[in-house]
Design an enzyme around this catalytic site. Structure first.
Site, PDB file in Angstrom:
ATOM      1  N   ARG A  64       0.813  -1.218   0.000  1.00  0.00           N
ATOM      2  CA  ARG A  64       0.000   0.000   0.000  1.00  0.00           C
ATOM      3  C   ARG A  64       0.852   1.276   0.000  1.00  0.00           C
ATOM      4  O   ARG A  64       0.352   2.362  -0.241  1.00  0.00           O
ATOM      5  CB  ARG A  64      -0.946  -0.022   1.216  1.00  0.00           C
ATOM      6  CG  ARG A  64      -2.043  -1.065   1.087  1.00  0.00           C
ATOM      7  CD  ARG A  64      -2.689  -1.424   2.425  1.00  0.00           C
ATOM      8  NE  ARG A  64      -1.882  -2.383   3.192  1.00  0.00           N
ATOM      9  CZ  ARG A  64      -2.225  -2.879   4.385  1.00  0.00           C
ATOM     10  NH1 ARG A  64      -3.358  -2.500   4.953  1.00  0.00           N
ATOM     11  NH2 ARG A  64      -1.444  -3.742   5.007  1.00  0.00           N
ATOM     12  N   TYR A  68      31.736  32.096  -4.439  1.00  0.00           N
ATOM     13  CA  TYR A  68      31.903  30.654  -4.273  1.00  0.00           C
ATOM     14  C   TYR A  68      33.251  30.410  -3.619  1.00  0.00           C
ATOM     15  O   TYR A  68      34.294  30.767  -4.176  1.00  0.00           O
ATOM     16  CB  TYR A  68      31.831  29.901  -5.612  1.00  0.00           C
ATOM     17  CG  TYR A  68      32.202  28.454  -5.406  1.00  0.00           C
ATOM     18  CD1 TYR A  68      31.425  27.643  -4.582  1.00  0.00           C
ATOM     19  CD2 TYR A  68      33.354  27.908  -5.961  1.00  0.00           C
ATOM     20  CE1 TYR A  68      31.782  26.327  -4.330  1.00  0.00           C
ATOM     21  CE2 TYR A  68      33.713  26.592  -5.714  1.00  0.00           C
ATOM     22  CZ  TYR A  68      32.922  25.806  -4.892  1.00  0.00           C
ATOM     23  OH  TYR A  68      33.279  24.511  -4.627  1.00  0.00           O
ATOM     24  N   ARG A  85      45.204  42.083 -13.971  1.00  0.00           N
ATOM     25  CA  ARG A  85      44.201  42.428 -14.966  1.00  0.00           C
ATOM     26  C   ARG A  85      44.823  43.448 -15.900  1.00  0.00           C
ATOM     27  O   ARG A  85      45.806  44.093 -15.567  1.00  0.00           O
ATOM     28  CB  ARG A  85      42.942  43.002 -14.306  1.00  0.00           C
ATOM     29  CG  ARG A  85      43.197  44.170 -13.361  1.00  0.00           C
ATOM     30  CD  ARG A  85      41.882  44.829 -12.965  1.00  0.00           C
ATOM     31  NE  ARG A  85      41.837  45.291 -11.596  1.00  0.00           N
ATOM     32  CZ  ARG A  85      42.242  46.501 -11.179  1.00  0.00           C
ATOM     33  NH1 ARG A  85      42.814  47.346 -12.031  1.00  0.00           N
ATOM     34  NH2 ARG A  85      42.111  46.853  -9.917  1.00  0.00           N
TER      35      ARG A  85
HETATM   36  C1  UD1 Z   1      -1.338  -6.574  11.101  1.00  0.00           C
HETATM   37  C2  UD1 Z   1      -2.225  -7.551  11.894  1.00  0.00           C
HETATM   38  C3  UD1 Z   1      -3.448  -6.815  12.407  1.00  0.00           C
HETATM   39  C4  UD1 Z   1      -3.005  -5.639  13.261  1.00  0.00           C
HETATM   40  C5  UD1 Z   1      -2.043  -4.744  12.475  1.00  0.00           C
HETATM   41  C6  UD1 Z   1      -1.445  -3.703  13.396  1.00  0.00           C
HETATM   42  C7  UD1 Z   1      -1.906  -9.713  10.828  1.00  0.00           C
HETATM   43  C8  UD1 Z   1      -2.455 -10.714   9.901  1.00  0.00           C
HETATM   44  N1  UD1 Z   1      -2.626  -8.629  11.011  1.00  0.00           N
HETATM   45  O1  UD1 Z   1      -2.078  -6.141   9.968  1.00  0.00           O
HETATM   46  O2  UD1 Z   1      -4.233  -7.694  13.196  1.00  0.00           O
HETATM   47  O3  UD1 Z   1      -4.143  -4.894  13.660  1.00  0.00           O
HETATM   48  O4  UD1 Z   1      -0.951  -5.495  11.941  1.00  0.00           O
HETATM   49  O5  UD1 Z   1      -0.638  -2.780  12.697  1.00  0.00           O
HETATM   50  O6  UD1 Z   1      -0.856  -9.922  11.404  1.00  0.00           O
HETATM   51  N2  UD1 Z   1       5.240  -8.927   7.488  1.00  0.00           N
HETATM   52  C9  UD1 Z   1       6.252  -9.838   7.282  1.00  0.00           C
HETATM   53  N3  UD1 Z   1       6.001 -10.920   6.471  1.00  0.00           N
HETATM   54  C10 UD1 Z   1       4.815 -11.137   5.878  1.00  0.00           C
HETATM   55  C11 UD1 Z   1       3.765 -10.194   6.103  1.00  0.00           C
HETATM   56  C12 UD1 Z   1       4.027  -9.104   6.917  1.00  0.00           C
HETATM   57  O7  UD1 Z   1       7.359  -9.694   7.800  1.00  0.00           O
HETATM   58  O8  UD1 Z   1       4.669 -12.145   5.177  1.00  0.00           O
HETATM   59  C13 UD1 Z   1       5.524  -7.762   8.346  1.00  0.00           C
HETATM   60  C14 UD1 Z   1       5.366  -6.455   7.611  1.00  0.00           C
HETATM   61  O9  UD1 Z   1       6.596  -6.047   7.032  1.00  0.00           O
HETATM   62  C15 UD1 Z   1       4.922  -5.513   8.716  1.00  0.00           C
HETATM   63  C16 UD1 Z   1       4.212  -6.420   9.709  1.00  0.00           C
HETATM   64  O10 UD1 Z   1       4.618  -7.738   9.407  1.00  0.00           O
HETATM   65  O11 UD1 Z   1       6.022  -4.884   9.341  1.00  0.00           O
HETATM   66  C17 UD1 Z   1       2.696  -6.297   9.617  1.00  0.00           C
HETATM   67  O12 UD1 Z   1       2.281  -6.632   8.298  1.00  0.00           O
HETATM   68  P1  UD1 Z   1       1.135  -5.816   7.557  1.00  0.00           P
HETATM   69  O13 UD1 Z   1       0.953  -6.404   6.198  1.00  0.00           O
HETATM   70  O14 UD1 Z   1       1.386  -4.374   7.658  1.00  0.00           O
HETATM   71  O15 UD1 Z   1      -0.129  -6.229   8.440  1.00  0.00           O
HETATM   72  P2  UD1 Z   1      -1.418  -5.344   8.733  1.00  0.00           P
HETATM   73  O16 UD1 Z   1      -2.348  -5.469   7.589  1.00  0.00           O
HETATM   74  O17 UD1 Z   1      -1.017  -3.992   9.145  1.00  0.00           O
HETATM   75 MG    MG Z   2       0.677  -2.941   8.984  1.00  0.00          MG
END
Ligand code: UD1
Ligand code: MG
Length: 479
Positions: free
Chosen positions: A16, A368, A442
């Site tokens: 996003r 400069y 000059r």
């Molecule tokens: C997640 C939570 C949600 C919570 C929210 C809070 C899940 C499924 N949902 O949603 O309940 O309210 O955070 O901010 O966990 N990441 C990885 N590997 C992956 C996917 C994500 O390392 O495969 C990391 C991302 O880089 C990020 C974090 O996990 O730093 C959260 O992932 P993101 O996709 O932002 O989850 P949210 O939709 O925000």
């Molecule tokens: Mg998140």
């Protein structure tokens, strides 16, 4: 050493954000999201810290090059937050205690909150403790579903029923876990949800079925758990951080004429009685002393400004050191490795690079000055240029104490102007000028008496020549 282990999830693509930069490296108030999270985690004095990386892993690794205390676990492909935490297992094998799980995109989580979370978790003897918050706009977050007051599961926005979408208690993405049962339970997570991902929050339901204790810890200041998933959220959280920083500065005796348009990075230090006008940006490791005045439209990055310095409007100062009582600008460009001495003055449209301007020296207009060492009490005339570059290499210019450089001079480096020497205005100086001497380079002026009238007469003559068919004249003859 504590038995708290930190794991930070930072492998996600951050779809996003629509960015080539990994989400966790986007800055807030000058610090990448990941650094905010790591700073908060440090307060727990963890026994180990593991960061799960994946998307653009090399860039995250490069960013952490100077953090030997941090281990990296690679998650490839990225199949969700539950799968992400599982990748940390090899780093935690044989360990015991508590895992504090942080999200790389929840940057404002506070150290105090983390300590309270661990306390709640340990006191409850819980297998998992979820940090939650009650917010007005829960959209996008996982919702905390309770039964008889106890958490029973977490449901993601996309999977929530209309009734569940009404729930205002949300999952912060920050948790404490007992290490022993964690990884076996993670392997039990399925991916039957709207995104087809392995959701870490599903661990709550699994533990409930296993009759393990699952606890919640409600974060009082809900703004701490704001997650950043889009540029819009990045801007919103930046605004909160900025406002907090500005409040701190004002509490410490700094006047901000308009806090709404004052942009000060997290690590910047400003002394008391300094006045900052609207539209000023102070970045990185900048320190500003006491009783300074920074006027509108100025940007200062990674620089040290001493006390009683005036920076007039629209200056750019990067990587420089400015001595006490100095005055800079308006419209000055002070570039890296420049040192401005005490009480020195740099005026409009003056650019300095890798240059020392001695105490009390002045370069007030249109210059400069690059790769130059300028002593104290030197007067650099309007339009002086150090010719520091020969097309291949840079060369040094030295101007010793008390020298006077006439306007519109070019100093072709390497060259040295001795103490107290003068350079005549308009000179192109290619050889050293000894101390106390006058350097003049000059062409000598000639005045040609009556030249203008002769030219007019000549022009008149050639007009009548043209009528009579003669060719054009070759300008006025010298009288
Ligand atoms: C997640 C939570 C949600 C919570 C929210 C809070 C899940 C499924 N949902 O949603 O309940 O309210 O955070 O901010 O966990 N990441 C990885 N590997 C992956 C996917 C994500 O390392 O495969 C990391 C991302 O880089 C990020 C974090 O996990 O730093 C959260 O992932 P993101 O996709 O932002 O989850 P949210 O939709 O925000
Ligand atoms: Mg998140």
């Amino acid at each position: 050493m504590s038995d708290v282990h930190i794991v930070v999830l930072a492998a996600g693509k951050g779809t996003r954000m629509k960015s080539r930069l990994p989400k966790v490296l986007h800055p807030i108030a000058g610090l990448p999201l990941l650094d905010w999270v790591l700073r908060a985690a440090e307060a727990l004095q963890p026994a180990s810290t593991t960061i799960v990386v994946g998307h653009e892993a090399e860039r995250v690794r490069a960013h952490l090059a100077e953090r030997p205390d941090v281990a990296l676990a690679v998650q490839e492909p990225q199949l969700g937050t539950g799968h992400a935490l599982l990748q940390a297992e090899p780093h935690l094998a044989g360990r015991h205690g508590t895992v504090v799980l942080l999200s790389g995109d929840v940057p404002r989580i506070g150290a105090r909150t983390l300590r309270a979370l661990v306390d709640t978790h340990v006191q409850a003897g819980a297998a998992a403790t979820v940090a939650t918050a009650v917010v007005d706009r829960p959209y996008g977050y996982g919702r905390i579903v309770r039964s008889e007051g106890r958490i029973v599961r977490i449901v993601e926005q996309r999977d929530a029923s209309p009734g569940e979408q009404e729930i205002r208690e949300i999952n912060s993405g920050v948790y404490a876990f007992e290490l022993a049962p964690l990884f076996d339970a993670l392997r039990g997570i399925a991916s039957e949800n709207a995104q087809g991902e392995y959701y870490l929050p599903d661990l709550v339901g699994i533990y409930r079925r296993q009759r393990r204790v699952v606890e919640t810890h409600i974060i009082e200041d809900a703004s701490e758990m704001r997650g950043i998933n889009s540029r819009s959220e990045l801007a919103e959280v930046s605004a909160i951080v900025r406002q907090q920083k500005n409040e701190e500065l004002m509490a410490a005796g700094v006047t901000l004429i308009d806090p709404a348009t004052t942009y000060v990075d997290a690590d910047v230090v400003v002394g008391a009685d300094t006045v900052i006008h609207p539209g000023v940006t102070l970045e990185g490791s900048t320190t500003v002393g006491a009783a300074c005045e920074i006027h509108s439209g100025t940007r200062i990055a990674n620089s040290r400004i001493a006390d009683h310095v005036t920076v007039l409007n629209h200056c750019v100062i990067t990587g420089a050191t400015i001595g006490a009582q100095a005055s800079i600008g308006p419209f000055a460009h002070v570039r890296p490795a420049t040192e401005i001495g005490e009480g020195a003055r740099v005026g409009n449209f003056v650019e300095l690079k890798k240059t020392t301007l001695g105490a009390g020296s002045k370069a007030n207009h249109l210059s400069y000055l690059g790769d130059a060492t300028i002593g104290p009490k030197v007067n650099v005339g309007a339009g002086t240029i150090t010719c520091n570059y020969d097309g291949t290499r840079k060369h040094q210019t030295v101007i010793d104490e008390g020298a006077f450089i006439g306007s519109d001079s070019t100093l072709v480096a390497p060259v040295r102007i001795g103490a107290g020497a003068y350079v005549a205005a308009g000179s192109s100086i290619t050889d050293d000028v000894p101390a106390g001497a006058l350097g003049i380079a000059r062409a000598r002026q000639q005045n040609k008496d009556g030249w203008a009238q002769a030219r007019r007469d000549e022009a008149h003559g050639s007009e009548s020549n043209a009528r009579s068919g003669a060719g054009p004249g070759d300008g006025p003859k010298e009288p």
